[in-house]
Design a protein around this motif. Structure first.
Motif, short mmCIF file in Angstrom:
data_model
loop_
_atom_site.label_atom_id
_atom_site.label_comp_id
_atom_site.label_asym_id
_atom_site.label_seq_id
_atom_site.Cartn_x
_atom_site.Cartn_y
_atom_site.Cartn_z
N PRO A 1 35.93 30.92 49.21
CA PRO A 1 36.27 30.88 50.63
C PRO A 1 37.56 31.61 51.00
O PRO A 1 37.66 32.14 52.12
CB PRO A 1 36.38 29.37 50.93
N SER A 2 38.54 31.66 50.10
CA SER A 2 39.80 32.31 50.45
C SER A 2 39.67 33.83 50.53
O SER A 2 40.56 34.49 51.08
CB SER A 2 40.89 31.93 49.44
N ILE A 3 38.61 34.39 50.00
CA ILE A 3 38.31 35.81 50.18
C ILE A 3 37.34 35.92 51.35
O ILE A 3 36.17 35.57 51.24
CB ILE A 3 37.71 36.42 48.90
N GLU A 4 37.84 36.40 52.48
CA GLU A 4 37.06 36.35 53.71
C GLU A 4 36.33 37.65 54.02
O GLU A 4 35.36 37.65 54.80
CB GLU A 4 37.97 35.98 54.88
N HIS A 5 36.77 38.77 53.44
CA HIS A 5 36.14 40.05 53.77
C HIS A 5 36.14 40.95 52.54
O HIS A 5 36.94 40.77 51.62
CB HIS A 5 36.82 40.73 54.96
N ALA A 6 35.22 41.91 52.53
CA ALA A 6 35.09 42.83 51.40
C ALA A 6 34.75 44.22 51.93
O ALA A 6 34.02 44.36 52.91
CB ALA A 6 34.02 42.36 50.42
N THR B 1 52.30 42.78 43.14
CA THR B 1 51.35 42.70 44.24
C THR B 1 51.69 41.53 45.15
O THR B 1 51.63 41.65 46.38
CB THR B 1 49.92 42.55 43.70
N ARG B 2 52.06 40.40 44.56
CA ARG B 2 52.43 39.25 45.39
C ARG B 2 53.65 39.56 46.26
O ARG B 2 53.72 39.14 47.43
CB ARG B 2 52.72 38.03 44.51
N ALA B 3 54.60 40.30 45.72
CA ALA B 3 55.78 40.68 46.50
C ALA B 3 55.38 41.57 47.67
O ALA B 3 55.88 41.41 48.80
CB ALA B 3 56.80 41.39 45.61
N TRP C 1 40.30 35.62 39.93
CA TRP C 1 41.69 35.93 39.60
C TRP C 1 42.48 36.30 40.85
O TRP C 1 43.62 35.85 41.04
CB TRP C 1 41.72 37.10 38.60
N VAL C 2 41.88 37.10 41.73
CA VAL C 2 42.54 37.46 43.00
C VAL C 2 42.85 36.20 43.80
O VAL C 2 43.94 36.03 44.35
CB VAL C 2 41.65 38.43 43.80
N ALA C 3 41.87 35.30 43.88
CA ALA C 3 42.06 34.08 44.66
C ALA C 3 43.17 33.21 44.10
O ALA C 3 44.00 32.66 44.84
CB ALA C 3 40.75 33.30 44.74
N LEU D 1 46.80 35.79 43.37
CA LEU D 1 47.37 36.55 44.48
C LEU D 1 47.32 35.79 45.79
O LEU D 1 48.36 35.53 46.40
CB LEU D 1 46.64 37.90 44.63
N ILE D 2 46.14 35.37 46.21
CA ILE D 2 46.02 34.72 47.51
C ILE D 2 46.68 33.35 47.52
O ILE D 2 47.46 33.02 48.41
CB ILE D 2 44.54 34.62 47.93
N ALA D 3 46.38 32.53 46.51
CA ALA D 3 46.92 31.16 46.49
C ALA D 3 48.45 31.15 46.35
O ALA D 3 49.11 30.20 46.80
CB ALA D 3 46.30 30.37 45.34
N LYS D 4 49.00 32.20 45.75
CA LYS D 4 50.45 32.24 45.53
C LYS D 4 51.16 33.19 46.49
O LYS D 4 52.33 33.51 46.30
CB LYS D 4 50.72 32.69 44.08
N ALA D 5 50.46 33.65 47.52
CA ALA D 5 51.06 34.61 48.46
C ALA D 5 52.05 33.91 49.37
O ALA D 5 51.97 32.71 49.62
CB ALA D 5 49.96 35.27 49.29
N GLY D 6 52.94 34.73 49.91
CA GLY D 6 53.87 34.19 50.88
C GLY D 6 55.29 34.16 50.39
O GLY D 6 55.59 34.46 49.27
#
Length: 289
Positions: A32-37, A249-251, A279-281, A284-289
């Motif tokens: 779900p955290s990947i919304e578009h491709a 990438t997170r930065a 792995w992206v989810a 990268l996504i879960a740890k973004a911000g």
């Protein structure tokens, strides 16, 4: 950020196989955290072996639309130099129907002339490479024509400087009404003027955040000139993913979010690691911000 950022992936459809691309998209469709491709729109590779495999973007997008159920999907972005706009409108409407209304219609002027590996695909396919002023003019008219083909209920004629149509009509219409969102990519001043008039989403490559911020402010000014609320245009950024150095990438994601880019496309290069979508989810996504 006042709204929740929306993350997606872009899988460059070169130097890889259909089976690999399908696997990544199917995995992403379940997260779900990947919304578009996204795919890109080139006819010859722009990295790696110059004569390596590369898939035509819209054909592949339709296949992947049929293989997925949830993801928003599109090309980041279609080259307006490759296809006549009325034909492109028909192709895109077909993909929106196949996907059940999940198309984000990515479009841009076309390959930048400074990229020699992108420039060569025109001569290789017998396509004219129009100079920038002509190409931008055709692009602006294409956006108008495509929208009309998706919304007009009766055949129409169009007599533009670059595009002329007689008895134009689109049927079936896209599933999405009034039409799929226009995602316009580019950073040039002339392109940003078209973005201000036509785009629902504006995308820019994120290699230089300072430049992206400058272009973002420029877009706001062009919106003001034509009386459009700049908040109507979602700001999107493409960021390349480092498999070996995810912290970098997170930065970059953090900088982009801080700069107001709430639609983030994470570029994945082939070969795709096993389980790359998960792995992206997680990394990268879960740890973004």
């Amino acid at each position: 950020m006042t709204t929740k950022p929306r993350f997606g992936i872009m899988t460059a459809p070169m130097q890889t196989t259909y089976a690999s691309l399908r696997q990544v998209w199917r995995e992403a469709d379940a997260i779900p955290s990947i919304e578009h491709a996204w795919l890109f729109d080139h006819l010859l590779p722009i990295a790696g072996e110059p004569d390596g495999p590369i898939f035509e973007g819209w054909t592949l997008l339709s296949a992947l639309a049929a293989q997925t159920e949830r993801l928003r999907l599109g090309l980041l972005v279609t080259s307006n130099r490759f296809r006549p706009p009325a034909m492109l409108a028909k192709i895109a409407a077909t993909v929106d129907v196949v996907s059940g209304g999940r198309l984000d219609f990515g479009i841009g002027v076309g390959s930048r002339p400074s990229h020699p590996l992108a420039r060569r695909e025109y001569e290789a396919h017998g396509l004219p490479y129009l100079e920038t002023a002509d190409a931008v003019g055709r692009f602006a008219e294409a956006c108008t024509v495509i929208r009309k083909l998706w919304t007009e209920d009766q055949p129409f004629d169009f007599a533009g400087e670059h595009v002329q149509l007689t008895g134009a009509f689109g049927n079936p219409k896209p599933v999405q009404r009034p039409h799929p969102p226009f995602v316009i990519g580019g950073r040039a001043r002339a392109t940003l003027r078209v973005v201000a008039e036509h785009a629902d989403v504006w995308n820019i490559p994120g290699g230089d955040i300072a430049d992206a911020v400058e272009r973002n402010a420029m877009l706001d000014e062009y919106c003001a000139e034509i009386g459009r609320d700049p908040a109507e245009i979602t700001r999107s950024i493409h960021l390349p993913v480092s498999y070996d150095q995810p912290a970098h990438t997170r930065a970059a994601i953090g900088e982009a979010l801080e700069a107001g880019f709430g639609h983030v496309v994470l570029g994945l290069s082939a070969p795709f690691p096993a389980g790359v979508a998960e792995w992206v989810a997680e990394e990268l996504i879960a740890k973004a911000g």
